[in-house]
Write a protein that holds these residues in place. Structure first.
Motif, PDB file in Angstrom:
ATOM      1  N   VAL A  72       0.845  -1.206   0.000  1.00  0.00           N
ATOM      2  CA  VAL A  72       0.000   0.000   0.000  1.00  0.00           C
ATOM      3  C   VAL A  72       0.877   1.252   0.000  1.00  0.00           C
ATOM      4  O   VAL A  72       0.667   2.180  -0.789  1.00  0.00           O
ATOM      5  N   VAL A  73       1.878   1.254   0.872  1.00  0.00           N
ATOM      6  CA  VAL A  73       2.750   2.431   0.979  1.00  0.00           C
ATOM      7  C   VAL A  73       3.470   2.690  -0.345  1.00  0.00           C
ATOM      8  O   VAL A  73       3.453   3.814  -0.874  1.00  0.00           O
ATOM      9  N   VAL A 122      -0.094  -5.051  18.527  1.00  0.00           N
ATOM     10  CA  VAL A 122       0.630  -3.779  18.461  1.00  0.00           C
ATOM     11  C   VAL A 122       0.670  -3.253  17.018  1.00  0.00           C
ATOM     12  O   VAL A 122       0.369  -2.077  16.753  1.00  0.00           O
ATOM     13  N   LEU A 123       1.005  -4.139  16.101  1.00  0.00           N
ATOM     14  CA  LEU A 123       1.129  -3.721  14.708  1.00  0.00           C
ATOM     15  C   LEU A 123      -0.220  -3.264  14.154  1.00  0.00           C
ATOM     16  O   LEU A 123      -0.316  -2.260  13.445  1.00  0.00           O
ATOM     17  N   GLN A 124      -1.268  -3.994  14.513  1.00  0.00           N
ATOM     18  CA  GLN A 124      -2.601  -3.616  14.037  1.00  0.00           C
ATOM     19  C   GLN A 124      -2.995  -2.248  14.591  1.00  0.00           C
ATOM     20  O   GLN A 124      -3.559  -1.418  13.863  1.00  0.00           O
ATOM     21  N   THR A 125      -2.680  -1.991  15.847  1.00  0.00           N
ATOM     22  CA  THR A 125      -2.988  -0.694  16.445  1.00  0.00           C
ATOM     23  C   THR A 125      -2.252   0.427  15.715  1.00  0.00           C
ATOM     24  O   THR A 125      -2.825   1.496  15.454  1.00  0.00           O
ATOM     25  N   TRP A 130      -2.586   4.982  11.520  1.00  0.00           N
ATOM     26  CA  TRP A 130      -1.706   5.545  10.498  1.00  0.00           C
ATOM     27  C   TRP A 130      -2.566   5.992   9.305  1.00  0.00           C
ATOM     28  O   TRP A 130      -2.992   5.178   8.493  1.00  0.00           O
ATOM     29  N   ASP A 131      -2.802   7.288   9.211  1.00  0.00           N
ATOM     30  CA  ASP A 131      -3.724   7.810   8.193  1.00  0.00           C
ATOM     31  C   ASP A 131      -3.222   7.605   6.770  1.00  0.00           C
ATOM     32  O   ASP A 131      -4.015   7.446   5.844  1.00  0.00           O
ATOM     33  N   PHE A 132      -1.910   7.655   6.584  1.00  0.00           N
ATOM     34  CA  PHE A 132      -1.354   7.544   5.240  1.00  0.00           C
ATOM     35  C   PHE A 132      -1.832   6.274   4.521  1.00  0.00           C
ATOM     36  O   PHE A 132      -2.064   6.276   3.313  1.00  0.00           O
ATOM     37  N   VAL A 133      -1.973   5.168   5.287  1.00  0.00           N
ATOM     38  CA  VAL A 133      -2.427   3.919   4.666  1.00  0.00           C
ATOM     39  C   VAL A 133      -3.925   3.698   4.887  1.00  0.00           C
ATOM     40  O   VAL A 133      -4.431   2.592   4.723  1.00  0.00           O
TER      41      VAL A 133
END
Ligand SMILES: Nc1ncnc2c1ncn2[C@@H]1O[C@H](COP(=O)(O)OP(=O)(O)OP(=O)(O)O)[C@@H](O)[C@H]1O
Ligand SMILES: [Mg+2]
Lengths: 313, 243
Positions: A72-73, A122-125, A130-133
């Motif tokens: 995505v990034v 943690v990663l999901q949070t 993270w608005d960019f994605v």
């Protein structure tokens, strides 16, 4: 099986895949085959750490998602060709694997498993915030519809995943038969004895976690292109974590062929069930099959076959 | 003769329990040392501290003049410090031959002269033959008797090609002739220059093997000297009779 035979079979499988794209035009079949192959990669990756070294990773979905969100990034910044995206996702997920390994590999058994689960949370949070994605809303990804020579882009993605599956299985096989595989087996059996035999246990586990994480990330890398809309709950789906464990266990965790058999079997059953019943029953199926195997064949289908052959001798 | 191993004031606690209390011990290069003591006196704990399986809170261990503090166990093995475990810890999913292969791959091959793959196979067969397990090379540890597992434990320790070998009760449960075989094996190893520490409850074996005897009681060293004198030492006699 020798390497020449192995590569011969791999070449035949690859050729059959290419031939299939020429004979069928129903994209659904390629989608279904893609999903099964994606599970072959995921299960094979899980097994490098879980099967060979005996460290159960409950956080496979996090590595899968790390791969998907890497895509995505990159897609938002500068769309790269799919194979390059997969390499990039593999590097990102591999680094995450290395980092998690560094933080958690001093834990053993169930504590390590819980730590990997925590990593997923943690990663999901982080992704949700993270608005960019796209945060919790998700992000639309528009992929090309066609691919030169093949026609549909789905066929192309199927072939790429087939190639990735062959690479992943070859790497797993290579590890299994090398000094690295022996070292991981020693770790799985007895870490103190392994150290006393000169095995650098922490370093080997880090290698296994990084390679395992990298392939999980690669499995998830094309995911945004498949569904066209990425959001955290589908990317961090429990199904990935559960299947990544269940498939190797059903096939057999001690050899590279086990996860392949398990993924093809369970993956196909789930695809059929999704069409004929509903995708909601998939996890139920996995659960039931897993319980049955724990009772009937605790060492998976490969273990069952091995003990049968030993008896015949 | 130079000291190959120097243990200085090593102390180890398990919670409030003092397992080792200020142990001093020097082992000369090429020496055959017997280490005895009643059950629970701290012999295995001392081995674990020397080999890095456990970390001692106090004191230090030197091997060939090099301080080992903080060095992980696998590096100590690579330096030439190998041990057998008192309770055998085989790699259960590997065959007997593969068990011995691990130290060859990770210790011998980590040093300067790497073995070829054929060289590894030969050395595996040789080591397994030395302890008399040649007929069980392809067996898995579950199919071994407790005695065979001890032999495997010893073969695996020898596979690391050690300069100092610590055999922690390698002979428990063995028959008289098997004890003789293992003793001969260890003596031959010693003739080739390997320093050996033998921990043993079988007194006849320790007495015939050791050039020097060290006695631990309740985590303290109470005697250290010529075997015949040490066993006549009143404190040692008292410790054994008082058991
Ligand atoms: N990991 C551990 N945790 C707690 N206590 C321990 C641990 N390991 C050993 N001990 C205790 O330390 C003491 C010394 O044990 P150790 O195994 O060193 O004795 P030993 O001299 O080898 O005895 P044996 O002749 O029975 O092998 C014992 O009282 C034992 O219960
Ligand atoms: Mg002991």
């Amino acid at each position: 099986m020798r390497w020449t035979n192995f590569f011969l079979i791999a070449a035949v499988v690859a050729a059959l895949g290419v031939a299939a794209t020429q004979f069928s035009s129903n994209d659904y079949y390629f989608f279904a085959a893609y999903v099964v192959l994606q599970y072959v990669v995921l299960a094979t990756a899980w097994n490098i750490l879980g099967g060979y070294a005996g460290y159960v990773n409950f956080g496979s979905a996090a590595f899968f998602a790390a791969g998907a969100y890497s895509t995505v990034v990159v897609h938002k910044l500068y769309p790269l060709p799919l194979p390059l995206l997969i390499v990039f996702s593999g590097i990102v997920a591999g680094l995450i694997g290395f980092g998690t390994g560094y933080l958690t590999l001093r834990l053993r058994g169930v504590f390590f498993a819980i730590a990997t689960l925590a990593l997923a949370v943690v990663l999901q949070t982080l992704i949700i915030n993270w608005d960019f994605v796209g945060g919790s809303r998700g992000a639309y990804i528009i992929r090309p519809h066609t691919f030169p020579l093949l026609g549909s882009y789905m066929k192309y993605m199927f072939l790429v995943m087939l190639g990735l599956a062959i690479v992943a299985v070859s790497v797993a096989r290579l590890i299994e038969r090398s000094w690295l595989g022996y070292g991981l087996a020693a770790i799985r059996d007895d870490e103190f004895a392994a150290e006393a035999s000169g095995v650098p246990t922490l370093r080997l586990k880090l290698v296994a976690t990084a390679v395992s994480g990298a392939f999980m990330g690669m499995a998830g890398s094309p995911f945004p292109y498949i569904i066209g809309y990425v959001e955290p709950s589908s990317t961090f789906n429990l199904a990935y974590a559960v299947n990544a464990i269940a498939m190797p266990m059903i096939g057999g965790t001690s050899t590279w062929i086990g996860p392949v058999i398990g993924a093809i079997l369970l993956g196909t059953i789930q695809q059929v069930a999704t069409v004929t019943i509903s995708s909601a029953v998939n996890l139920l199926i996995v659960g039931l099959v897993l319980v049955a195997f724990v009772i009937i064949a605790p060492n998976g289908l490969v273990g069952l076959a091995q003990s049968w052959m030993r008896k015949r001798k | 003769m130079a000291a190959i191993l120097e243990v200085e004031q090593v102390g180890k606690r398990f919670g409030g329990f003092v397992a080792l209390d200020g142990i001093d011990l020097a082992v000369q290069e090429g020496e055959r040392l017997g280490l005895i003591g009643p059950n629970g006196s701290g012999k295995s704990t001392l081995v674990n501290c020397i080999c890095g399986t456990l970390t001692n809170e106090a004191g230090s261990v030197r091997f060939q003049g090099r301080r080992l503090d903080g060095l992980p166990a696998y590096k100590r093995t690579r330096l030439g410090l190998a041990r057998s475990f008192q309770l055998p810890r085989p790699f259960t999913s590997l065959t007997v031959s593969e068990n011995v292969r691990i130290p060859l791959l990770y210790t011998v091959n980590a040093r300067e002269h790497r073995l070829t793959s054929a060289g590894i196979d030969d050395r595996c067969a040789e080591l397994i033959g030395l302890v008399g397990l040649q007929d069980k090379a392809e067996a898995r540890p579950v199919d071994l008797t407790q005695v065979d597992m001890r032999k495997l434990e010893l073969a695996r320790a020898m596979a690391a090609d050690p300069k100092l070998l610590i055999a922690d009760e390698a002979m428990a449960g063995l028959s008289h002739s098997e004890i003789e075989d293992i003793l001969k094996l260890l003596l031959r190893l010693n003739e080739r220059g390997v320093t050996i520490i033998m921990i043993e409850h079988i007194m006849s074996a320790v007495m015939s093997f050791s050039q020097r005897l060290v006695v631990l009681v309740s985590g303290r060293k109470i005697a250290d000297g010529a075997p015949q004198e040490v066993v006549r030492n009143p404190e040692v006699v008292g410790a054994y009779l008082g058991q």
